[in-house]
Design a protein around this motif. Sequence first.
Motif, PDB file in Angstrom:
ATOM      1  N   TRP A   1      -3.556  -9.518   2.388  1.00 54.28           N
ATOM      2  CA  TRP A   1      -2.154  -8.822   1.937  1.00 54.28           C
ATOM      3  C   TRP A   1      -1.114  -9.331   2.622  1.00 54.28           C
ATOM      4  O   TRP A   1       0.107  -9.753   1.866  1.00 54.28           O
ATOM      5  CB  TRP A   1      -2.135  -7.147   2.068  1.00 54.28           C
ATOM      6  CG  TRP A   1      -1.146  -6.656   1.755  1.00 54.28           C
ATOM      7  CD1 TRP A   1      -0.275  -5.786   2.786  1.00 54.28           C
ATOM      8  CD2 TRP A   1      -0.453  -6.488   0.562  1.00 54.28           C
ATOM      9  NE1 TRP A   1       0.993  -5.534   2.266  1.00 54.28           N
ATOM     10  CE2 TRP A   1       1.001  -6.055   0.785  1.00 54.28           C
ATOM     11  CE3 TRP A   1      -0.705  -6.989  -0.706  1.00 54.28           C
ATOM     12  CZ2 TRP A   1       1.741  -5.545  -0.114  1.00 54.28           C
ATOM     13  CZ3 TRP A   1       0.371  -6.663  -1.744  1.00 54.28           C
ATOM     14  CH2 TRP A   1       1.538  -5.825  -1.558  1.00 54.28           C
TER      15      TRP A   1
ATOM     16  N   CYS B   1       0.070 -12.774   1.428  1.00 56.33           N
ATOM     17  CA  CYS B   1       0.606 -12.787  -0.108  1.00 56.33           C
ATOM     18  C   CYS B   1       1.982 -12.386   0.009  1.00 56.33           C
ATOM     19  O   CYS B   1       3.052 -12.518  -0.720  1.00 56.33           O
ATOM     20  CB  CYS B   1      -0.287 -11.754  -1.132  1.00 56.33           C
ATOM     21  SG  CYS B   1      -2.083 -12.458  -1.301  1.00 56.33           S
TER      22      CYS B   1
ATOM     23  N   TRP C   1      -2.724 -10.707  -4.453  1.00 53.36           N
ATOM     24  CA  TRP C   1      -3.863  -9.955  -3.584  1.00 53.36           C
ATOM     25  C   TRP C   1      -5.016  -9.673  -4.549  1.00 53.36           C
ATOM     26  O   TRP C   1      -6.168  -9.945  -4.034  1.00 53.36           O
ATOM     27  CB  TRP C   1      -3.302  -8.956  -3.081  1.00 53.36           C
ATOM     28  CG  TRP C   1      -4.128  -8.038  -2.081  1.00 53.36           C
ATOM     29  CD1 TRP C   1      -4.346  -8.415  -0.818  1.00 53.36           C
ATOM     30  CD2 TRP C   1      -5.246  -7.097  -2.424  1.00 53.36           C
ATOM     31  NE1 TRP C   1      -5.302  -7.406  -0.126  1.00 53.36           N
ATOM     32  CE2 TRP C   1      -5.742  -6.798  -1.087  1.00 53.36           C
ATOM     33  CE3 TRP C   1      -5.526  -6.450  -3.599  1.00 53.36           C
ATOM     34  CZ2 TRP C   1      -7.011  -5.878  -1.250  1.00 53.36           C
ATOM     35  CZ3 TRP C   1      -6.466  -5.186  -3.586  1.00 53.36           C
ATOM     36  CH2 TRP C   1      -7.215  -5.030  -2.381  1.00 53.36           C
TER      37      TRP C   1
ATOM     38  N   GLY D   1      -2.199  -3.012   2.389  1.00 53.50           N
ATOM     39  CA  GLY D   1      -2.158  -3.547   1.166  1.00 53.50           C
ATOM     40  C   GLY D   1      -2.252  -2.404   0.247  1.00 53.50           C
ATOM     41  O   GLY D   1      -2.222  -1.353   0.533  1.00 53.50           O
TER      42      GLY D   1
END
Length: 189
Positions: A19, A22, A36, A95
């Motif tokens: 996460w 990204c 993700w 995330g």
Amino acid sequence: MNQKIPFETIVRRHGPTVWRVCRAVLGPGQDAEDAWAETFVAALTVWEGLPPETNVEAWLVRVARNKAVDVVRSSARRAAPTASPPESTTHDDAGPRTGIDPADAAVTREREDMLWVAVDALPERQRLAVAYHHLGGLPHEEVAGIIGGTPAAVRRASSDGMRALRRRLGASGKADDPLDLDANTGGTS
């Protein structure tokens, strides 16, 4: 050994790292969430055939990087003119949809938002070096292979990026401080 670990455990263990990579590469919003999710969908399709000696975290970071590049390339192909920039969305560092207690996340959200704004403001090379090395946990040699250049140049970009973040955010150096970049990213400068 990798095949004996349930894939769900891998998502839980490495999801936050994927996460952060990204998010750092793509910025806030749906693109980072999509990258993700696509990272773990792609990983699941080859999980059973993955060699046991594979460094799973490094492998997932590389897959996440490839998915992020795919998103960037895809975005470049489709124009989306707007009158004003969209509102940014924020997520905790774990995330999307990982079961983090909302009350705990709310306590540090503002400070984390400040951190992400500062990361987004870094020059691209510094942002990528910080993302892959400090947030993704990759060594400078691997980061150099991903973004180009020499390990020494990546080390310098990473160091300059961390220095800029500390200067901008005034990190306190306390271990429980969300702005203590080394404690929260798992890296060192």
